[in-house]
Scaffold this active site. Structure first.
Site, PDB file in Angstrom:
ATOM      1  N   LYS A  39      37.942  23.136  46.843  1.00 30.15           N
ATOM      2  CA  LYS A  39      36.939  23.753  45.971  1.00 30.15           C
ATOM      3  C   LYS A  39      37.623  24.590  44.891  1.00 30.15           C
ATOM      4  O   LYS A  39      38.820  24.889  45.000  1.00 30.15           O
ATOM      5  CB  LYS A  39      36.009  24.630  46.812  1.00 30.15           C
ATOM      6  CG  LYS A  39      36.713  25.816  47.467  1.00 30.15           C
ATOM      7  CD  LYS A  39      35.835  26.534  48.490  1.00 30.15           C
ATOM      8  CE  LYS A  39      36.600  27.661  49.154  1.00 30.15           C
ATOM      9  NZ  LYS A  39      35.859  28.227  50.301  1.00 30.15           N
TER      10      LYS A  39
ATOM     11  N   ARG B 166      25.840  34.474  55.712  1.00 26.62           N
ATOM     12  CA  ARG B 166      25.929  33.988  54.341  1.00 26.62           C
ATOM     13  C   ARG B 166      25.045  32.740  54.308  1.00 26.62           C
ATOM     14  O   ARG B 166      23.868  32.868  54.586  1.00 26.62           O
ATOM     15  CB  ARG B 166      27.408  33.707  54.028  1.00 26.62           C
ATOM     16  CG  ARG B 166      27.782  33.873  52.601  1.00 26.62           C
ATOM     17  CD  ARG B 166      29.281  33.794  52.380  1.00 26.62           C
ATOM     18  NE  ARG B 166      29.842  32.500  52.754  1.00 26.62           N
ATOM     19  CZ  ARG B 166      31.119  32.150  52.564  1.00 26.62           C
ATOM     20  NH1 ARG B 166      31.961  33.015  52.026  1.00 26.62           N
ATOM     21  NH2 ARG B 166      31.570  30.966  52.896  1.00 26.62           N
TER      22      ARG B 166
ATOM     23  N   TYR C  30      52.261  49.824  24.352  1.00 33.21           N
ATOM     24  CA  TYR C  30      51.110  50.672  24.023  1.00 33.21           C
ATOM     25  C   TYR C  30      51.056  51.907  24.912  1.00 33.21           C
ATOM     26  O   TYR C  30      51.258  51.832  26.116  1.00 33.21           O
ATOM     27  CB  TYR C  30      49.802  49.903  24.234  1.00 33.21           C
ATOM     28  CG  TYR C  30      49.563  48.776  23.264  1.00 33.21           C
ATOM     29  CD1 TYR C  30      49.612  48.989  21.891  1.00 33.21           C
ATOM     30  CD2 TYR C  30      49.232  47.512  23.733  1.00 33.21           C
ATOM     31  CE1 TYR C  30      49.363  47.950  21.003  1.00 33.21           C
ATOM     32  CE2 TYR C  30      48.969  46.473  22.854  1.00 33.21           C
ATOM     33  CZ  TYR C  30      49.035  46.696  21.490  1.00 33.21           C
ATOM     34  OH  TYR C  30      48.777  45.670  20.628  1.00 33.21           O
TER      35      TYR C  30
ATOM     36  N   CYS D  22      50.507  43.763  27.854  1.00 31.17           N
ATOM     37  CA  CYS D  22      49.619  43.575  26.703  1.00 31.17           C
ATOM     38  C   CYS D  22      48.817  42.289  26.869  1.00 31.17           C
ATOM     39  O   CYS D  22      48.958  41.577  27.854  1.00 31.17           O
ATOM     40  CB  CYS D  22      50.428  43.516  25.413  1.00 31.17           C
ATOM     41  SG  CYS D  22      51.565  44.901  25.214  1.00 31.17           S
ATOM     42  N   MET D  23      48.001  41.977  25.894  1.00 36.01           N
ATOM     43  CA  MET D  23      47.198  40.754  25.987  1.00 36.01           C
ATOM     44  C   MET D  23      48.085  39.511  26.042  1.00 36.01           C
ATOM     45  O   MET D  23      47.822  38.583  26.813  1.00 36.01           O
ATOM     46  CB  MET D  23      46.250  40.657  24.785  1.00 36.01           C
ATOM     47  CG  MET D  23      45.264  39.503  24.890  1.00 36.01           C
ATOM     48  SD  MET D  23      44.222  39.317  23.439  1.00 36.01           S
ATOM     49  CE  MET D  23      43.264  40.820  23.473  1.00 36.01           C
ATOM     50  N   ASP D  24      49.143  39.525  25.250  1.00 36.17           N
ATOM     51  CA  ASP D  24      49.953  38.315  25.080  1.00 36.17           C
ATOM     52  C   ASP D  24      51.408  38.470  25.457  1.00 36.17           C
ATOM     53  O   ASP D  24      52.179  37.524  25.306  1.00 36.17           O
ATOM     54  CB  ASP D  24      49.927  37.883  23.603  1.00 36.17           C
ATOM     55  CG  ASP D  24      48.555  37.936  23.007  1.00 36.17           C
ATOM     56  OD1 ASP D  24      47.674  37.226  23.515  1.00 36.17           O
ATOM     57  OD2 ASP D  24      48.355  38.713  22.045  1.00 36.17           O
TER      58      ASP D  24
HETATM   59  C1  LIG Z   1      36.730  28.143  51.479  1.00 27.49           C
HETATM   60  C2  LIG Z   1      36.248  27.605  52.742  1.00 27.49           C
HETATM   61  C3  LIG Z   1      37.139  27.124  53.725  1.00 27.49           C
HETATM   62  C4  LIG Z   1      38.633  27.317  53.625  1.00 27.49           C
HETATM   63  O1  LIG Z   1      38.928  28.656  53.938  1.00 27.49           O
HETATM   64  P1  LIG Z   1      40.451  29.191  53.913  1.00 27.49           P
HETATM   65  O2  LIG Z   1      40.343  30.593  54.357  1.00 27.49           O
HETATM   66  O3  LIG Z   1      40.881  29.075  52.493  1.00 27.49           O
HETATM   67  O4  LIG Z   1      41.220  28.330  54.821  1.00 27.49           O
HETATM   68  C5  LIG Z   1      36.620  26.497  54.830  1.00 27.49           C
HETATM   69  N1  LIG Z   1      35.289  26.355  54.985  1.00 27.49           N
HETATM   70  C6  LIG Z   1      34.402  26.838  54.087  1.00 27.49           C
HETATM   71  C7  LIG Z   1      32.944  26.675  54.320  1.00 27.49           C
HETATM   72  C8  LIG Z   1      34.836  27.486  52.946  1.00 27.49           C
HETATM   73  O5  LIG Z   1      33.954  27.963  52.072  1.00 27.49           O
END
Ligand SMILES: *Cc1c(COP(=O)(O)O)cnc(C)c1O
Length: 376
Positions: free
Chosen positions: A38, A142, A268, A315-317
């Site tokens: 992901k 969650r 800066y 800095c930014m860059d």
């Molecule tokens: C991100 C995620 C994982 C992986 O978790 P890690 O701590 O990066 O190994 C597994 N299952 C779900 C549902 C996740 O959102």
């Protein structure tokens, strides 16, 4: 070393990904391995990581959104894909047509998945089945179905055959990165109860609950499938030593050096003043490239064979490195974090965050991404 680098570059070592996936798979020999890719592969590039993970032994890939999974499928990834969180507007018909497993946490989601499967039949034929993983909330609070609503969800899912097939029940741990935390056993117990209810409803699902930390520390929770994310990128979520190899290196190069006399101040705000004559190296990366400004004055880089302090404000860059009486040549490689240099974890510790956030925030238009051993 005077190679020419882009100003700011993340180098992704795909052999490290392969190594890490193989290592994690060997830790969970009774389970299949789902590599989690992901958020664009935690900032490493989802497609490249996906290919390397499959080469390393992953037989599943996990994404958050359906869009991420569809992009992998359409790029030619053939292994099982599982995506777990979308908005109520998500259309599940393409998931069915493209053979992507999806998560269901509620009756409402189940209805939308059933609808997607029905519409998929209209264009991909009567055999289209949506493969569903029912998610039980065992205590993370969650997503996932609360235990009180679980029996109804299980029953409705079982009744939705043959449009959907319940292939798994699954959950996610809240404190797996603190081995021994009592919530882990409490969640495992609720997971067992949810499984018993699913079995009693006539289902025979796989089970999966282990993230990276649980892969490394809780073999009893490996079940049929494990879902490591961060560890496949070589970052270890638990304090135990392991042979994981960080895949991402963030680097730049020296574009200018200069000698300044004692008493001169730098960058800066003049937050740093040289206490003796010294040589400064200018590095063309800054907070717009992912170097947090709040690390000003408290970070090192690896340059010309040793760690050296960044002085004055980031800095930014650009940022400035104190090299003392050394004079690195123009074009010298500068490692911000990764191989040989400070670790992403060090940045995270100083910033009060986790290395997940450091690497996922490296996907930036101005930062080049380069792959070692791409396509091998
Ligand atoms: C991100 C995620 C994982 C992986 O978790 P890690 O701590 O990066 O190994 C597994 N299952 C779900 C549902 C996740 O959102």
């Amino acid at each position: 070393m005077t190679a020419s680098f882009p100003r700011a570059e993340v180098v992704i070592d795909l052999s490290a990904i392969r190594h890490n996936v193989a290592l994690l798979a060997s830790r969970a020999p009774s389970a299949q391995t789902m590599a989690v890719v992901k958020a664009d592969g935690y900032g490493h590039g989802a497609l490249e990581v996906a290919r390397a993970a499959v080469e390393g032994g992953a037989t599943w890939l996990g994404t958050c959104s359906l869009g991420e999974a569809l992009a992998l499928r359409r790029a030619g990834i053939g292994v099982r894909l599982f995506s777990w969180l979308d908005t109520p507007e998500a259309d599940f018909a393409p998931a069915v047509a493209e053979d992507i497993d999806v998560a269901v946490s509620s009756l409402d989601e189940l209805a939308r998945v059933v609808d997607g499967a029905r519409r998929a039949r209209d264009f991909s034929g009567l055999n289209a089945i949506c493969r569903v993983h029912l998610k039980i909330d065992t205590g993370l609070s969650r997503n996932g179905c609360p235990p009180a609503e679980w029996p109804a969800l299980v029953k409705a899912a079982a009744a939705a055959k043959p449009l959907i097939e319940v292939v798994a029940i699954w959950s996610h741990l809240a404190c797996a990165d603190e081995p021994g935390h009592p919530s882990i056993d409490a969640q495992a117990k609720r997971f067992d109860e949810a499984y018993d209810i699913a079995r009693a409803a006539g289902l025979n699902p796989m089970r999966h609950i282990a993230n990276s930390a649980a892969v490394l520390t809780r073999p009893d929770l490996h079940f049929d499938l494990v879902r490591p994310g961060i560890a496949i990128y070589g970052l270890n979520p638990v304090p135990t030593e392991d042979d994981l190899r960080p895949a991402m290196t963030f680097r730049s190069s020296v574009v200018l050096t200069k000698r300044i006399p004692s008493g001169e101040s730098v960058s800066y705000g003049h937050s740093w003043t040289a206490e003796r004559d010294t040589t400064l190296a200018l590095v063309p990366v800054g907070y717009a490239d992912g170097v947090p400004r709040s690390l000003s004055g408290r970070m090192d880089v690896w340059l010309a064979g040793k760690r050296r302090p960044v002085v004055g404000r980031v800095c930014m860059d650009q940022l400035i490195v104190d090299c003392g009486d050394d004079e690195p040549s123009i074009g010298s490689e500068v490692i911000l974090f990764g191989k040989d240099g400070p670790t992403a974890r060090e940045w995270a510790d100083k910033l009060g965050t986790i290395d997940y956030e450091i690497v996922t925030s490296m996907y930036r238009p101005r930062v080049h991404r380069t792959y070692l051993e791409a396509g091998s």
